[in-house]
Motif scaffolding. Sequence first.
Motif, PDB file in Angstrom:
ATOM      1  N   PRO A  51      -8.528   0.293   3.805  1.00  5.69           N
ATOM      2  CA  PRO A  51      -9.803  -0.421   3.754  1.00  5.69           C
ATOM      3  C   PRO A  51      -9.623  -1.877   3.408  1.00  5.69           C
ATOM      4  O   PRO A  51     -10.366  -2.716   3.690  1.00  5.69           O
ATOM      5  CB  PRO A  51     -10.435   0.288   2.982  1.00  5.69           C
ATOM      6  CG  PRO A  51      -9.997   1.567   2.695  1.00  5.69           C
ATOM      7  CD  PRO A  51      -8.467   1.488   2.967  1.00  5.69           C
ATOM      8  N   GLY A  77       0.922  -1.235  -0.021  1.00  5.05           N
ATOM      9  CA  GLY A  77      -0.018  -0.047   0.114  1.00  5.05           C
ATOM     10  C   GLY A  77       0.890   1.192  -0.078  1.00  5.05           C
ATOM     11  O   GLY A  77       1.835   1.348   0.764  1.00  5.05           O
ATOM     12  N   GLY A 124      -5.841   5.060  11.832  1.00  8.79           N
ATOM     13  CA  GLY A 124      -4.651   6.005  11.981  1.00  8.79           C
ATOM     14  C   GLY A 124      -5.153   7.452  11.298  1.00  8.79           C
ATOM     15  O   GLY A 124      -6.252   7.452  10.863  1.00  8.79           O
ATOM     16  N   LEU A 173      -3.619  11.006   8.987  1.00  8.72           N
ATOM     17  CA  LEU A 173      -2.903  11.537   8.027  1.00  8.72           C
ATOM     18  C   LEU A 173      -1.521  12.311   8.821  1.00  8.72           C
ATOM     19  O   LEU A 173      -0.493  12.053   8.645  1.00  8.72           O
ATOM     20  CB  LEU A 173      -3.587  12.587   7.139  1.00  8.72           C
ATOM     21  CG  LEU A 173      -2.951  13.193   6.039  1.00  8.72           C
ATOM     22  CD1 LEU A 173      -2.646  12.222   4.939  1.00  8.72           C
ATOM     23  CD2 LEU A 173      -3.547  14.402   5.374  1.00  8.72           C
ATOM     24  N   THR A 174      -2.143  13.020   9.832  1.00  5.82           N
ATOM     25  CA  THR A 174      -1.364  13.973  10.666  1.00  5.82           C
ATOM     26  C   THR A 174      -0.183  13.143  11.344  1.00  5.82           C
ATOM     27  O   THR A 174       0.712  13.434  11.697  1.00  5.82           O
ATOM     28  CB  THR A 174      -2.359  14.600  11.726  1.00  5.82           C
ATOM     29  OG1 THR A 174      -3.365  15.335  11.349  1.00  5.82           O
ATOM     30  CG2 THR A 174      -1.481  15.645  12.666  1.00  5.82           C
ATOM     31  N   PHE A 197      -0.511  -6.948  -4.350  1.00  3.90           N
ATOM     32  CA  PHE A 197      -0.152  -7.950  -3.458  1.00  3.90           C
ATOM     33  C   PHE A 197      -1.142  -8.996  -3.920  1.00  3.90           C
ATOM     34  O   PHE A 197      -2.188  -8.860  -3.560  1.00  3.90           O
ATOM     35  CB  PHE A 197      -0.041  -7.324  -2.067  1.00  3.90           C
ATOM     36  CG  PHE A 197       0.173  -8.385  -1.056  1.00  3.90           C
ATOM     37  CD1 PHE A 197       1.281  -9.003  -0.785  1.00  3.90           C
ATOM     38  CD2 PHE A 197      -1.115  -9.009  -0.504  1.00  3.90           C
ATOM     39  CE1 PHE A 197       1.432 -10.018   0.191  1.00  3.90           C
ATOM     40  CE2 PHE A 197      -1.068  -9.963   0.453  1.00  3.90           C
ATOM     41  CZ  PHE A 197       0.367 -10.618   0.775  1.00  3.90           C
ATOM     42  N   GLU A 205       2.036  -1.293  -4.795  1.00  2.99           N
ATOM     43  CA  GLU A 205       0.790  -0.375  -4.930  1.00  2.99           C
ATOM     44  C   GLU A 205       0.090  -0.773  -5.962  1.00  2.99           C
ATOM     45  O   GLU A 205       0.386  -0.441  -7.050  1.00  2.99           O
ATOM     46  CB  GLU A 205       1.154   1.252  -4.765  1.00  2.99           C
ATOM     47  CG  GLU A 205      -0.014   2.023  -5.113  1.00  2.99           C
ATOM     48  CD  GLU A 205      -1.381   1.945  -4.080  1.00  2.99           C
ATOM     49  OE1 GLU A 205      -1.294   1.703  -3.059  1.00  2.99           O
ATOM     50  OE2 GLU A 205      -2.437   1.810  -4.734  1.00  2.99           O
ATOM     51  N   GLN A 206      -1.240  -1.292  -5.581  1.00  2.55           N
ATOM     52  CA  GLN A 206      -2.148  -1.746  -6.850  1.00  2.55           C
ATOM     53  C   GLN A 206      -2.650  -0.721  -7.979  1.00  2.55           C
ATOM     54  O   GLN A 206      -2.637  -1.181  -8.841  1.00  2.55           O
ATOM     55  CB  GLN A 206      -3.170  -2.485  -6.391  1.00  2.55           C
ATOM     56  CG  GLN A 206      -4.451  -1.576  -5.368  1.00  2.55           C
ATOM     57  CD  GLN A 206      -5.193  -2.328  -4.643  1.00  2.55           C
ATOM     58  OE1 GLN A 206      -5.369  -3.823  -4.792  1.00  2.55           O
ATOM     59  NE2 GLN A 206      -6.295  -1.693  -4.197  1.00  2.55           N
ATOM     60  N   LEU A 233      -6.718  17.947   6.897  1.00  3.45           N
ATOM     61  CA  LEU A 233      -6.319  18.761   8.145  1.00  3.45           C
ATOM     62  C   LEU A 233      -5.052  18.047   8.733  1.00  3.45           C
ATOM     63  O   LEU A 233      -5.008  16.845   8.903  1.00  3.45           O
ATOM     64  CB  LEU A 233      -7.436  18.895   9.131  1.00  3.45           C
ATOM     65  CG  LEU A 233      -8.642  19.581   8.681  1.00  3.45           C
ATOM     66  CD1 LEU A 233      -9.870  19.432   9.598  1.00  3.45           C
ATOM     67  CD2 LEU A 233      -8.282  21.141   8.080  1.00  3.45           C
ATOM     68  N   THR A 275      -7.847   6.381   0.317  1.00  8.76           N
ATOM     69  CA  THR A 275      -8.094   7.146   1.497  1.00  8.76           C
ATOM     70  C   THR A 275      -7.198   8.565   1.427  1.00  8.76           C
ATOM     71  O   THR A 275      -7.887   9.476   1.738  1.00  8.76           O
ATOM     72  CB  THR A 275      -8.052   6.556   2.902  1.00  8.76           C
ATOM     73  OG1 THR A 275      -8.526   5.091   2.700  1.00  8.76           O
ATOM     74  CG2 THR A 275      -8.778   7.429   3.959  1.00  8.76           C
ATOM     75  N   SER A 276      -6.041   8.368   1.303  1.00  7.28           N
ATOM     76  CA  SER A 276      -4.991   9.436   1.395  1.00  7.28           C
ATOM     77  C   SER A 276      -5.334  10.476   0.449  1.00  7.28           C
ATOM     78  O   SER A 276      -4.512  11.437   0.452  1.00  7.28           O
ATOM     79  CB  SER A 276      -3.770   8.952   1.523  1.00  7.28           C
ATOM     80  OG  SER A 276      -3.595   7.933   2.559  1.00  7.28           O
ATOM     81  N   SER A 319      -9.899  15.164   5.096  1.00  8.33           N
ATOM     82  CA  SER A 319     -10.286  16.506   5.156  1.00  8.33           C
ATOM     83  C   SER A 319      -9.082  17.458   4.869  1.00  8.33           C
ATOM     84  O   SER A 319      -9.139  18.437   5.250  1.00  8.33           O
ATOM     85  CB  SER A 319     -11.084  16.835   6.581  1.00  8.33           C
ATOM     86  OG  SER A 319     -12.142  15.949   6.670  1.00  8.33           O
ATOM     87  N   ILE A 367      -0.847   7.006   2.627  1.00  8.90           N
ATOM     88  CA  ILE A 367       0.207   7.822   3.664  1.00  8.90           C
ATOM     89  C   ILE A 367       0.948   6.892   4.557  1.00  8.90           C
ATOM     90  O   ILE A 367       2.107   7.156   4.862  1.00  8.90           O
ATOM     91  CB  ILE A 367      -0.566   8.998   4.613  1.00  8.90           C
ATOM     92  CG1 ILE A 367       0.648   9.799   4.972  1.00  8.90           C
ATOM     93  CG2 ILE A 367      -1.454   8.475   5.509  1.00  8.90           C
ATOM     94  CD1 ILE A 367       1.302  10.601   4.217  1.00  8.90           C
ATOM     95  N   HIS A 368       0.238   5.967   5.218  1.00  6.88           N
ATOM     96  CA  HIS A 368       1.046   4.969   5.895  1.00  6.88           C
ATOM     97  C   HIS A 368       2.012   4.000   5.487  1.00  6.88           C
ATOM     98  O   HIS A 368       2.941   3.811   5.639  1.00  6.88           O
ATOM     99  CB  HIS A 368       0.033   4.084   6.802  1.00  6.88           C
ATOM    100  CG  HIS A 368      -0.770   4.816   7.668  1.00  6.88           C
ATOM    101  ND1 HIS A 368      -2.326   4.731   7.795  1.00  6.88           N
ATOM    102  CD2 HIS A 368      -0.561   5.674   8.572  1.00  6.88           C
ATOM    103  CE1 HIS A 368      -2.582   5.618   8.672  1.00  6.88           C
ATOM    104  NE2 HIS A 368      -1.647   6.420   9.235  1.00  6.88           N
TER     105      HIS A 368
END
Length: 387
Positions: free
Chosen positions: A212, A11, A351, A353-354, A178, A34-35, A49, A42-43, A47, A14-15
């Motif tokens: 997800p 993946g 988790g 983003l921040t 993967f 990364e597929q 922030l 999600t990243s 929002s 961000i993580h």
Amino acid sequence: MTGQYDLVVIGAGIHGAGAAQAAAAAGHSVLVLEQAGVASATSCRSSKLIHGGLRYLESGQFNLVRESLRERDILLRVAPQLVRLVPFHIPVYRHTARRPWQIRAGLSLYAMLGSLRRQAWFAALPRAQWGALDGLATENLQAVFRYHDAQTDDAALTQAVMRSAQSLGAELVVPGEFLGAQRTAKGYAVRYRTPQGEAESHCMALVNAAGPWINSVLAGITPQLPATPIELVQGTHIVLDGPLQRGVYYTEAEDGRAVFVMPWRGMTLVGTTETRFHGDPAQVRPQNTEVEYLLRTFRRYFPERDARVRDQFAGLRVLPLAEGAVFHRPRETLYTTDAASPARLVSIYGGKLTGYRATAQKALALLRPALPRVRARADTATLTLSP
Ligand SMILES: Cc1cc2nc3c(=O)[nH]c(=O)nc-3n(C[C@H](O)[C@H](O)[C@H](O)COP(=O)(O)OP(=O)(O)OC[C@H]3O[C@@H](n4cnc5c(N)ncnc54)[C@H](O)[C@@H]3O)c2cc1C
């Protein structure tokens, strides 16, 4: 393609990007699979922030807020072109649930947990300035508090972290899906699909940062590991015509939930909702009821403004399954490992983003006993990130 790596990361949200950067900075060889695309899930639908999460104070998540504020400060320093401080406004009306003294108490605690310079703490705006707040409704308005937090471009930040990892030697395969992993004496044999065909690589440790898809990735790992039951919660945003000049507004929807109204690329971003999601994460889309809910909230606070919807998007939060309203659930990141000793697999559930940098450090710390001793190349707390 075959290869031997210290770490394979599944993946590039961000993580995954953060884990790759942390491991490469620590001196390890890293492969990222990364597929679809870097920051394609999600990243790029958050929002945007970079914040401590003022509302988490109400549920007593002080460690999460403190750590997020610390990470916000690091990002303001290392990524000044990507993360910037913005004024946030909390209007308090006769109808809103929290009273001015409660907001004042929350903001005092928030300021104490953070370390911004004094001028950036918070203030109650004088009534004479209320008329200059982007058309914010002033009927029954009792107070407006201003404090500071940060905004970013989530996809650009993720791409910058990924580029930083690559500049430290990490390899990225995209599209690289993967398919499965099998335990070996010294780690895992990892199978994946690229446009050129199937490939296998070997690694000493594996990071599952599939967002997800986390449990479907886990299901492809042998020997089988019990998956943490999760709930996927859809968060929708709408993008409206017209810029906001004064910063972000922290509003309260009809059901008491927080809805942010934010400046975004010369327009106005409004979000989010919280709707349980079932099905294929790749198919998540905003629902009409969610768009209506956000529009109602926006019109309630900005009755005179244009509310033409230019864009809309939805992302999925990964929350460990639990009783009670989603909105009040703890947002701490959950790490699970395989049964091996030392652990050779870590899965990152949830988790923010921040907090991606701190999350990556924690994931790596769990795997360190399985990884070779190497000399560090850099420290992610000081590595510059550029767009
Ligand atoms: C609506 C919403 C608003 C949010 N707002 C904020 C906010 O303002 N601030 C904040 O700090 N946090 C926020 N968050 C949280 C934050 O956005 C997420 O925690 C973070 O983006 C999750 O990143 P991730 O890398 O875990 O997952 P993702 O970004 O979803 O990345 C997972 C990646 O794994 C890849 N993948 C999956 N399966 C495979 C496979 N088999 N092979 C290869 N690759 C695979 C996917 O393609 C994807 O790119 C928000 C979350 C949501 C849902």
